[in-house]
Structure formats: C-alpha cells, structure tokens
Enzyme design. Sequence first.
Site, short mmCIF file in Angstrom:
data_model
loop_
_atom_site.label_atom_id
_atom_site.label_comp_id
_atom_site.label_asym_id
_atom_site.label_seq_id
_atom_site.Cartn_x
_atom_site.Cartn_y
_atom_site.Cartn_z
N GLN A 125 42.84 25.43 39.74
CA GLN A 125 43.76 25.48 41.07
C GLN A 125 44.72 24.57 41.08
O GLN A 125 45.23 24.31 42.36
CB GLN A 125 42.78 25.91 42.04
CG GLN A 125 41.90 27.18 41.90
CD GLN A 125 40.86 27.33 42.98
OE1 GLN A 125 40.68 26.73 44.09
NE2 GLN A 125 39.72 27.95 42.61
N GLY A 130 40.16 33.60 46.92
CA GLY A 130 39.69 32.60 47.41
C GLY A 130 40.18 31.24 47.01
O GLY A 130 39.43 30.10 47.55
N CYS A 142 16.54 47.24 58.24
CA CYS A 142 17.75 46.83 58.59
C CYS A 142 18.55 47.87 59.41
O CYS A 142 18.06 49.17 59.59
CB CYS A 142 18.69 46.48 57.61
SG CYS A 142 19.39 47.89 56.45
N LYS A 201 41.60 33.85 34.48
CA LYS A 201 42.04 34.31 35.85
C LYS A 201 43.23 35.49 35.65
O LYS A 201 43.48 36.20 36.41
CB LYS A 201 42.64 33.00 36.67
CG LYS A 201 41.56 32.29 37.04
CD LYS A 201 40.82 32.97 38.06
CE LYS A 201 39.75 31.87 38.68
NZ LYS A 201 40.14 30.62 39.12
N LEU A 254 39.54 39.75 45.38
CA LEU A 254 38.73 39.57 44.42
C LEU A 254 37.42 38.64 44.61
O LEU A 254 38.03 37.67 45.04
CB LEU A 254 39.44 38.95 43.32
CG LEU A 254 40.45 39.79 42.12
CD1 LEU A 254 41.31 40.47 43.14
CD2 LEU A 254 41.17 38.85 41.36
#
Length: 501
Positions: free
Chosen positions: A301, A292, A459, A270, A188
């Site tokens: 968190q 993360g 690129c 979440k 995610l």
Amino acid sequence: MAAMKFIVKFFPEITIKGASARGRFVSRLTGNVRHVLGEIDPDISIQRDWDKLVISSNLPRQAAFTRLVDGLSRCSGIACFLDVFEHPLGDFDDMLEQVLAIYRERLAGKTFAVRCKRSGRHDFRSPDVERHLGTGLLRQTSSAGVDLSNPQVTVQLEIRDERLFVVNRRYQGMGGFPAGSLGPVLSLVSGGFDSTLASYQTMKRGLLTHFCLFRLGGSEHELRVKEMALYLWMKYGSSHPVKFVTVPFEEVAAELLTKVQDSQMGVVLKRLMLRAATRLAGQLKIDALVTGESVAQVSSQTLRNLAVIDSATNTLVLRPLISMDKNEIIRQATAIGVEKFALGMPEYCGVISVNPTTRASEARVTAAERQFDFSVLERCLAQARVEPVQQLANRQLEQRQVEVLMSPLADSVVIDIRHPTQAELQPLRIEAPVQNIPFYELHSRVTALDANKVYLLYCDRGVISKLHAGHLIESGFDNIKVYRPRAAKAEVEIRRLPDQL
C-alpha cells in the site's frame, strides 16, 4: 393516547443542495425511514417538510420507543432527531407548565439555558419566550441558575404556527446521505477492520454498497465474512437489497505461488483481484470498486504500489480509509459494532511475500504476470456466486439440514447469539431457559455445552442463526437447531436508551 413524535433534521450537506437535488435526497430518505420504521409500526406517519421530517406513531411508548429511536439512529442522511411532546400553543404560562412537566427534575442542581425556535406569525419573538420561561424555571425549580454560554441542560422547544413542541431528548443521527441515493459500488471485503469500515463509510455516504469476497481462507472464513456483511446490511443498509459475490480464489493463489517471483506476488494478487472485480462490476452494472487500503499500512500500500495496482483497471477505485491510521480505524470500527467480527475473523495463509516490493515497477510486474496462466482466473470467475445478502442463509439450509422451530422444545435451551448491544436493548423473554452467547464466541464455547441437551440458536431475523447452525451441524454438532418465532409471538422486553441530552 398521545402519539410519539419525532422531528428529524437532515444532514447539513442535503440542505445546501439545489431544489431538485435536495428533493431527490429527501424523497429517498423518506422512503428509507418508512421502510425501516414500518417494520416496527406499519401505520407510521411521516410528514415531509422543507427542512425536516415529522414522524408520528400511535404505538404504546413503553413498547416501541426504544426500537423507533434505534431505527432512526441507523438511517443515513439524518443529522439528528428530536423526541418531542406536542401541545396546542397557549400563552407563556401554559408553555411554562408544559416545560416544567419534563424538565423540573432534570434541572435540580444544574445550570440551564432555554432555546426556542419559532416559525409562523405570532405577536412575540423567540427571545421573549426564552426570557419568560427562563425566569419561571429559575423560580419554580431547584436549578443552579442560568448559564447562557455553557449550560449543563439545554431546555429546547419549537413553535410551529399554533403548535408547541417541547423537546424531550435529542439523539445523534448517522449523518451522510440517504442509503442508495448515490449509485452502486462493489466493496472488496476480507472481514478485517479495514474493508469492513470502508464498506460502512460508503454505505453512510449514500452509496449502494455490494460485497465481494475473494475466498482464500476456506468455508470458515467465508462464513464469517458473510456474517459481517449481514450485520452491516441489517444495521445500516436494509432499506435496499444488495448482493454478496463470492469468488473462489484458492487456485489463483496456488498459481501465483508457483509462477510469480516472490517480491511481486502481493502486487500481482491485488491486480488480479481488481481485474476480476472489474469484470463482475461490469456484469452487475456497478460504477466503482471500494477497498480498505490505507497509505503505507502494509508493503503493498505504498503510493507507488497502489499506482501500479490501479493501472490494472479503468474502473474507479475508492479508498475511504486512505489517510487513516490503524488506531483510528479500530476506534471507528468499534464504534459501529464490528470490532468483534474483525477480531474473530479466522486467520488464513494467503499470498505472503518474504521480501515484498515497496516500489513496484509496472514493467517488472507485467513481466511477472506473463508467467501467470490467466485461464485460472477465468475458471475462478466462471465459478463466482452472486447472492442477495438477505438470502445468504438459504443456501446453507439447502446444503445442511437445519431444523427451524417456532417454539422451544421441552428441556431445550435457547441461545441468544445477537450482538450484546442488541441483546441488551431487546432482551428475549420466553418461558424456556435463555443463554446469551454472542455469535463471535459461539464456536469457541460450543464444546463446553451439554451434549445431552438441545440448543436453539436465536437472532432477530433468523439469518445469522441459520448460518451458524448449519456450520455447527456440518462440524458434527447434531443437537443444534434454530428458534425462529413469529414476530407477534416473540415476547421482547424493550429497555429505554440512556438519556442523550
């Protein structure tokens, strides 16, 4: 013409596996290396051994060496690799001559030690080789002497049966397990430091890492996250195809803001993301989710909140950064080249609580969720878009008319938008003027460009340049095109990497 030769040493955790598992890892690593280096040299030779790979290329060293080193440094599963010169095994004096050819100038004014690894049947031992060569180097160079404990230069050689390999340079590998060897995960991502580094960590560990964006920041944010995913995939995971999933989540955010109590919104958001990701993972036959998150970095968190968030799914949630602090995360993100992506990520207003809870109660959260209209989540999931990462630019081309040219127009300027490290490694040498503007500075500097000139974005693979060209055209810049030469016609100067002793 002497072949370039590399000896690749496996990541130590591969070498301690049982024979069957070790064989699978080495087979996967061999295939990955062949895929990555085969784009540079289609005739690359890879010999597989119990404890190493031996790679040979007959391309001119000055043209391909740096690209081969760069390719090997981006293959997970490699502890280190050695650039070696191979010779028939002669007597000690002949070995000394081969070593002097490489190390004579390097030893000037420096202490050294000789290290020899040997396999096969010989009438001498490795210490015999080390003593003889050490004595010869001491006499025939202007070194500062022998230091067996802490030498400034280590002279390395390997003897395999009747062949001598003199190590020219040792390079650090990426470590981890070979890409795609340990199953699929869905990461995610938001494009910031945390989710980007977490994705890299799972890629490095050998997990086939797909990407999922819950879009809350509009098309500009989506573009930048796709760009980040493309960079990670092309640099560290291009040996395997992966998917990028986009879920429009703006309607979910709007529903939360009107229906859910302020303090609960972050945790509920979440949980909704995990529910949606679980559904997508099931459809794509993916085994686990990746986030993360790091303990106590933000209010959602805390351990209590993470436990309540995880209770929304039965799917395994991996958090590679769980015990890392922010400075460490930023340092590692910088080391893998994604700092500029994260710093340039557009800000967006998500679901931000004024007084967020840090000790969520599952009973209170589920009560808050009962106020939420879950048909909104269903509509968002129905609109989810799944695309191969390597084809992200194609959709932009369908929506915006981006002209792709194989050669520059008269009086046009080519803008090399690659990461500065890549642009320095392989400078573009063409007759047309070339201007270097990294992708992460392009949108802030484009207004200063001459509106009467035509600019061609360049690129390596034409993917990120197409994404940016499409976005700029959509923003009103009609003098932007893409320069995409054929590989055989692109004149690229290869520079030697810094010595890594």
